[in-house]
Design a protein around this motif. Structure first.
Motif, PDB file in Angstrom:
ATOM      1  N   PHE A  82     -53.377  10.259  36.501  1.00 22.42           N
ATOM      2  CA  PHE A  82     -52.776  11.462  35.925  1.00 22.42           C
ATOM      3  C   PHE A  82     -51.403  11.207  35.310  1.00 22.42           C
ATOM      4  O   PHE A  82     -50.987  11.905  34.387  1.00 22.42           O
ATOM      5  N   ILE A  83     -50.668  10.242  35.778  1.00 23.61           N
ATOM      6  CA  ILE A  83     -49.300  10.011  35.293  1.00 23.61           C
ATOM      7  C   ILE A  83     -49.282   9.201  34.004  1.00 23.61           C
ATOM      8  O   ILE A  83     -48.501   9.489  33.097  1.00 23.61           O
ATOM      9  N   THR A  84     -50.116   8.185  33.891  1.00 20.25           N
ATOM     10  CA  THR A  84     -50.085   7.313  32.714  1.00 20.25           C
ATOM     11  C   THR A  84     -50.748   7.985  31.520  1.00 20.25           C
ATOM     12  O   THR A  84     -51.695   8.749  31.664  1.00 20.25           O
ATOM     13  N   PRO A  85     -50.269   7.691  30.308  1.00 19.61           N
ATOM     14  CA  PRO A  85     -50.918   8.251  29.122  1.00 19.61           C
ATOM     15  C   PRO A  85     -52.284   7.597  28.903  1.00 19.61           C
ATOM     16  O   PRO A  85     -52.463   6.407  29.136  1.00 19.61           O
ATOM     17  N   GLN A  86     -53.231   8.379  28.428  1.00 14.01           N
ATOM     18  CA  GLN A  86     -54.601   7.908  28.256  1.00 14.01           C
ATOM     19  C   GLN A  86     -54.974   7.744  26.789  1.00 14.01           C
ATOM     20  O   GLN A  86     -56.115   7.963  26.417  1.00 14.01           O
ATOM     21  N   LYS A  87     -54.036   7.380  25.963  1.00 14.06           N
ATOM     22  CA  LYS A  87     -54.305   7.221  24.539  1.00 14.06           C
ATOM     23  C   LYS A  87     -54.803   5.800  24.273  1.00 14.06           C
ATOM     24  O   LYS A  87     -54.085   4.835  24.477  1.00 14.06           O
ATOM     25  N   ALA A  88     -56.011   5.688  23.802  1.00 13.20           N
ATOM     26  CA  ALA A  88     -56.576   4.372  23.492  1.00 13.20           C
ATOM     27  C   ALA A  88     -56.324   4.058  22.025  1.00 13.20           C
ATOM     28  O   ALA A  88     -56.618   4.857  21.140  1.00 13.20           O
ATOM     29  N   ASP A  89     -55.751   2.914  21.757  1.00 11.51           N
ATOM     30  CA  ASP A  89     -55.546   2.484  20.381  1.00 11.51           C
ATOM     31  C   ASP A  89     -56.267   1.156  20.170  1.00 11.51           C
ATOM     32  O   ASP A  89     -56.902   0.620  21.072  1.00 11.51           O
ATOM     33  N   GLN A  90     -56.164   0.644  18.974  1.00 12.65           N
ATOM     34  CA  GLN A  90     -56.890  -0.579  18.628  1.00 12.65           C
ATOM     35  C   GLN A  90     -56.430  -1.771  19.461  1.00 12.65           C
ATOM     36  O   GLN A  90     -57.217  -2.627  19.827  1.00 12.65           O
ATOM     37  N   GLU A  91     -55.156  -1.819  19.807  1.00 15.83           N
ATOM     38  CA  GLU A  91     -54.622  -2.944  20.571  1.00 15.83           C
ATOM     39  C   GLU A  91     -55.144  -2.927  22.011  1.00 15.83           C
ATOM     40  O   GLU A  91     -55.394  -3.978  22.604  1.00 15.83           O
ATOM     41  N   LYS A  92     -55.295  -1.743  22.584  1.00 19.29           N
ATOM     42  CA  LYS A  92     -55.761  -1.651  23.969  1.00 19.29           C
ATOM     43  C   LYS A  92     -57.231  -1.993  24.125  1.00 19.29           C
ATOM     44  O   LYS A  92     -57.643  -2.548  25.136  1.00 19.29           O
ATOM     45  N   VAL A  93     -58.051  -1.640  23.162  1.00 20.44           N
ATOM     46  CA  VAL A  93     -59.483  -1.868  23.293  1.00 20.44           C
ATOM     47  C   VAL A  93     -59.931  -3.206  22.719  1.00 20.44           C
ATOM     48  O   VAL A  93     -61.106  -3.539  22.783  1.00 20.44           O
ATOM     49  N   SER A  94     -59.013  -3.975  22.167  1.00 22.02           N
ATOM     50  CA  SER A  94     -59.393  -5.279  21.610  1.00 22.02           C
ATOM     51  C   SER A  94     -59.573  -6.300  22.733  1.00 22.02           C
ATOM     52  O   SER A  94     -59.016  -6.160  23.819  1.00 22.02           O
ATOM     53  N   ALA A  95     -60.335  -7.324  22.442  1.00 15.08           N
ATOM     54  CA  ALA A  95     -60.578  -8.383  23.423  1.00 15.08           C
ATOM     55  C   ALA A  95     -59.325  -9.221  23.572  1.00 15.08           C
ATOM     56  O   ALA A  95     -58.658  -9.567  22.595  1.00 15.08           O
ATOM     57  N   TYR A  96     -58.987  -9.535  24.807  1.00 16.71           N
ATOM     58  CA  TYR A  96     -57.799 -10.341  25.085  1.00 16.71           C
ATOM     59  C   TYR A  96     -58.235 -11.594  25.816  1.00 16.71           C
ATOM     60  O   TYR A  96     -58.909 -11.526  26.839  1.00 16.71           O
ATOM     61  N   GLU A  97     -57.844 -12.736  25.271  1.00 16.05           N
ATOM     62  CA  GLU A  97     -58.258 -13.988  25.871  1.00 16.05           C
ATOM     63  C   GLU A  97     -57.124 -14.995  25.733  1.00 16.05           C
ATOM     64  O   GLU A  97     -56.928 -15.580  24.676  1.00 16.05           O
ATOM     65  N   CYS A  98     -56.350 -15.132  26.743  1.00 15.98           N
ATOM     66  CA  CYS A  98     -55.278 -16.124  26.816  1.00 15.98           C
ATOM     67  C   CYS A  98     -54.233 -15.938  25.715  1.00 15.98           C
ATOM     68  O   CYS A  98     -53.657 -16.912  25.247  1.00 15.98           O
ATOM     69  N   GLY A  99     -53.999 -14.751  25.270  1.00 14.21           N
ATOM     70  CA  GLY A  99     -52.936 -14.502  24.308  1.00 14.21           C
ATOM     71  C   GLY A  99     -53.337 -14.633  22.858  1.00 14.21           C
ATOM     72  O   GLY A  99     -52.526 -14.413  21.977  1.00 14.21           O
ATOM     73  N   PHE A 100     -54.560 -14.997  22.570  1.00 12.58           N
ATOM     74  CA  PHE A 100     -54.985 -15.086  21.180  1.00 12.58           C
ATOM     75  C   PHE A 100     -56.399 -14.519  21.058  1.00 12.58           C
ATOM     76  O   PHE A 100     -57.118 -14.381  22.036  1.00 12.58           O
ATOM     77  N   ASN A 101     -56.770 -14.198  19.851  1.00  7.46           N
ATOM     78  CA  ASN A 101     -58.083 -13.611  19.623  1.00  7.46           C
ATOM     79  C   ASN A 101     -59.184 -14.628  19.884  1.00  7.46           C
ATOM     80  O   ASN A 101     -59.030 -15.816  19.588  1.00  7.46           O
ATOM     81  N   PRO A 102     -60.306 -14.182  20.437  1.00  5.38           N
ATOM     82  CA  PRO A 102     -61.411 -15.123  20.653  1.00  5.38           C
ATOM     83  C   PRO A 102     -61.932 -15.636  19.322  1.00  5.38           C
ATOM     84  O   PRO A 102     -62.065 -14.890  18.367  1.00  5.38           O
ATOM     85  N   PHE A 103     -62.194 -16.918  19.268  1.00  8.97           N
ATOM     86  CA  PHE A 103     -62.589 -17.523  17.997  1.00  8.97           C
ATOM     87  C   PHE A 103     -63.912 -18.267  18.078  1.00  8.97           C
ATOM     88  O   PHE A 103     -64.402 -18.747  17.078  1.00  8.97           O
TER      89      PHE A 103
END
Length: 121
Positions: free
Chosen positions: A31-52
């Motif tokens: 309830f306290i945290t904002p629930q706004k999903a943007d492109q950065e939050k839903v993108s795949a994260y793998e060791c600091g760089f995009n999966p290739f």
């Protein structure tokens, strides 16, 4: 039965309190945290760089060897801690059994080191 409950009632109370506290923290964080999903939050994260590459790509066997060594020595510590607590009460057989266990692990570690499993190219 009353004796058993009196001895383990503190653990039961602790488990109930920890369950209630973790549930409360989970609900409050929702309830306290904002629930706004943007492109950065839903993108795949793998060791600091995009999966290739493909997810089914093979890894070098050294990753597995280091993981196995970590598990072996992690389990070694889990055996050493209780053994060290009762070392004064153990007979000689208990002492020498652990010495043989440590010797086998040391030989395995030296073998892995000799084969170059810990060297990165």
């Amino acid at each position: 039965m009353k004796l058993i409950f009196s001895e383990y009632s503190i653990i039961l109370i602790f488990l109930i309190i920890s369950f209630l506290l973790s549930s409360l923290i989970f609900i409050l964080s929702y309830f306290i945290t904002p629930q706004k999903a943007d492109q950065e939050k839903v993108s795949a994260y793998e060791c600091g760089f995009n999966p290739f590459d493909d997810a089914r790509a093979t890894f070098d066997v050294r990753f597995y060897l280091v993981a196995i060594l970590f598990l072996i020595f992690d389990l070694e510590v889990s055996f050493l801690f209780p053994w060290s607590l009762v070392l004064g009460n153990l007979p000689a057989f208990g002492f020498w059994t652990m010495v043989v266990f440590l010797l086998i692990l040391t030989i395995g570690f030296i073998y892995e080191w000799y084969k170059g499993a810990l060297e990165w190219e």
